[in-house]
Design an enzyme around this catalytic site. Structure first.
Site, PDB file in Angstrom:
ATOM      1  N   LYS A 101      43.971  27.090  46.602  1.00 52.01           N
ATOM      2  CA  LYS A 101      45.178  27.909  46.747  1.00 52.01           C
ATOM      3  C   LYS A 101      44.820  29.343  47.121  1.00 52.01           C
ATOM      4  CE  LYS A 101      48.414  30.526  44.127  1.00 52.01           C
ATOM      5  NZ  LYS A 101      48.362  31.479  43.027  1.00 52.01           N
ATOM      6  N   ASN A 102      43.838  29.916  46.448  1.00 50.52           N
ATOM      7  CA  ASN A 102      43.497  31.324  46.675  1.00 50.52           C
ATOM      8  C   ASN A 102      42.747  31.550  47.988  1.00 50.52           C
ATOM      9  OD1 ASN A 102      44.752  32.156  44.328  1.00 50.52           O
ATOM     10  ND2 ASN A 102      42.893  32.024  43.093  1.00 50.52           N
ATOM     11  N   CYS A 133      53.157  36.163  39.484  1.00 53.25           N
ATOM     12  CA  CYS A 133      52.951  36.101  38.035  1.00 53.25           C
ATOM     13  C   CYS A 133      53.039  37.497  37.421  1.00 53.25           C
ATOM     14  CB  CYS A 133      51.573  35.513  37.707  1.00 53.25           C
ATOM     15  SG  CYS A 133      51.408  33.767  38.030  1.00 53.25           S
ATOM     16  N   ARG A 188      48.899  45.109  38.367  1.00 52.29           N
ATOM     17  CA  ARG A 188      48.271  44.617  39.591  1.00 52.29           C
ATOM     18  C   ARG A 188      48.631  45.489  40.804  1.00 52.29           C
ATOM     19  NH1 ARG A 188      47.595  38.169  39.475  1.00 52.29           N
ATOM     20  NH2 ARG A 188      49.667  37.996  40.317  1.00 52.29           N
ATOM     21  N   PRO A 189      48.285  46.773  40.793  1.00 53.44           N
ATOM     22  CA  PRO A 189      48.687  47.670  41.879  1.00 53.44           C
ATOM     23  C   PRO A 189      47.979  47.337  43.187  1.00 53.44           C
ATOM     24  CG  PRO A 189      47.132  48.776  40.444  1.00 53.44           C
ATOM     25  CD  PRO A 189      47.439  47.452  39.793  1.00 53.44           C
ATOM     26  N   ASP A 234      40.934  33.655  36.081  1.00 49.74           N
ATOM     27  CA  ASP A 234      41.834  32.510  36.226  1.00 49.74           C
ATOM     28  C   ASP A 234      41.414  31.306  35.383  1.00 49.74           C
ATOM     29  OD1 ASP A 234      43.613  33.772  37.868  1.00 49.74           O
ATOM     30  OD2 ASP A 234      42.979  32.800  39.716  1.00 49.74           O
TER      31      ASP A 234
END
EC number: 2.5.1.7
Length: 436
Positions: free
Chosen positions: A22-23, A117, A122-123, A306
């Site tokens: 997926k990533n 999510c 998460r900038p 993860d």
């Protein structure tokens, strides 16, 4: 609303095949926007909700996208729109990855601020800093990020304050069509970065050093479509490795790449799990007793954030006290409270959690707080007394294909049901308990 019901107590045995990563697939599909001629054909694409979302983003931007039989075909040769609206980006923060290719190809991108999510802030400041270094002007306002450049982006030397995967990917894509050479220092080293670089190089790009802390991108005037096969999903592989270990099972995880899983293999072996290379995968044999360990999440090649929640599930079964320290994202311990509902002995101390084990987990109704937490709660349910009901499956569907069916294929007592079916099942089980 659907939920997954797990009845614990079965050891997992058999073989499970890992999907494409997926990533890796999301940035690769985004990078297809760089191709001004010929179609791109991307193989081993998992049928995930995030993939459908990124495909919709590309269609909105004017690309032709066809998804069938785990293959995505993209034709981005026509004139592209340059705005990715909130209706798509709110579903998935990876939509911000279209900024780099749009800016490089058209000189303009306007992308809604991202969703996905809810793991800390998460900038994306590292993305924007890099674009500015390459000559872009950035405006943030009204829920959008807008980037513009006169002519082509210019090669630059860019130092990332943190080895952000998303920033590394976005800047590689932007630099691929820039004038001159771009050097990324303190770049992310994840296997997914290497996969993206291999794809862009197949399109005619000139990228060296992917997988190291220094990546050099020599810009070219144009890129063409290419055929590419996505690498296997190391996080899905790791999740099934933990599933085998937590149930004292014996499972062959086909497609697991040992070189992508070095830190996880080391930590699981430290716990007493037997891991053997076999064919094109890894065989996992779970011991009757697990040893406690300490681990710290780090950027690759460190332990992946993860896999943190799945390891927390496993450590609740270890004989002693373990500690997990999360250094990548803040606010990524929301699943700890759900584990407590299952009788987990877990204490949060700042960016660490203390896990005391072993405990006999108890089935309960729990909510998936994010994608990986959903998988971890199901893993805990595999060894809990009674049945565990996991809700908020929209998170799980963003990262796993047929997760419950794959576990059932290994012998788990698990099913996915809607609310009405769940009530019927629970009523039957109450009657069964009363008659026992």
């Amino acid at each position: 609303m659907e939920k997954i019901i797990v009845r614990g107590g079965r050891k997992l045995n058999g073989t499970v095949k890992v999907e494409g990563a997926k990533n890796a697939v999301l940035p690769v599909i985004a990078a297809s926007l760089l191709a001004s001629e010929e179609k791109s054909v991307i193989c081993d694409v998992p049928t995930l909700s995030d993939v459908y979302t990124i495909n919709e983003v590309l269609r909105h931007l004017g690309a032709s996208v066809h998804f069938e039989n785990n293959t995505v075909t993209v034709d981005a040769s026509r004139t592209l729109s340059t705005e990715a609206p909130f209706e798509y980006v709110r579903k998935m923060r990876a939509s911000v990855l279209v900024m780099g290719p749009l800016l490089a190809r058209t000189g303009h991108s306007r992308v809604a601020l991202p969703g996905g999510c809810a793991i800390g802030s998460r900038p994306i400041d590292q993305h924007l800093k890099g674009f500015e270094a390459m000559g872009a002007k950035i405006k943030v306002g009204n829920g959008f990020i807008e980037a513009t450049v006169e002519g082509r982006l210019q090669g630059a030397k860019i130092y990332l304050d943190f080895p952000s995967v998303g920033a590394t990917e976005n800047l590689i894509m932007a630099a691929a069509l820039a004038e001159g050479t771009t050097t990324l220092e303190n770049a992310a080293k994840e296997p997914e970065i290497v996969d993206l670089a291999n794809y862009i190089n197949a399109m005619g790009g000139k990228i060296r050093g992917a997988g190291t802390g220094t990546i050099k991108i020599e810009g070219v005037k144009a890129l063409h479509g290419a055929k590419h096969t996505i690498i296997p999903d190391r996080i899905e592989a790791g999740t099934f490795m933990v599933a085998a270990a937590i149930t004292e099972g014996n499972v062959l995880v086909k497609g697991a790449v040992p070189e992508h899983l070095t830190s996880l293999i080391a930590k699981m072996e430290e716990m007493g799990v037997q891991i053997l290379e076999e064919g094109d995968g890894l065989r996992i044999i779970g011991p009757s007793e697990l040893k406690p360990i300490d681990l710290k999440t780090m950027p690759h090649p460190g332990f992946p954030t993860d896999m943190q929640s799945q390891m927390m599930a496993l450590l609740m079964r270890a004989n002693g006290t373990s500690m997990i320290t999360e250094t990548v994202f803040e606010n990524r311990f929301m699943h700890a409270e759900e584990f407590r509902r299952m009788n987990g002995d877990i204490k949060i101390e700042g960016r660490s959690v203390i896990i005391n084990g072993p405990v006999q987990l108890q089935g309960a109704e729990v909510a998936a707080t994010d994608l990986r937490a959903g998988a971890a709660l199901i893993l805990a349910g595999l060894v809990a007394d009674g049945h565990t009901r996991v809700t908020e499956l929209k998170h799980l569907d963003r990262g796993y294909v047929n997760f419950h069916q794959k576990l059932a294929g290994l012998g788990a007592d698990i099913e996915r049901v809607n609310d009405e079916e769940a009530v019927h099942i629970e009523n039957k089980e109450v009657v069964s308990d009363l008659n026992a």
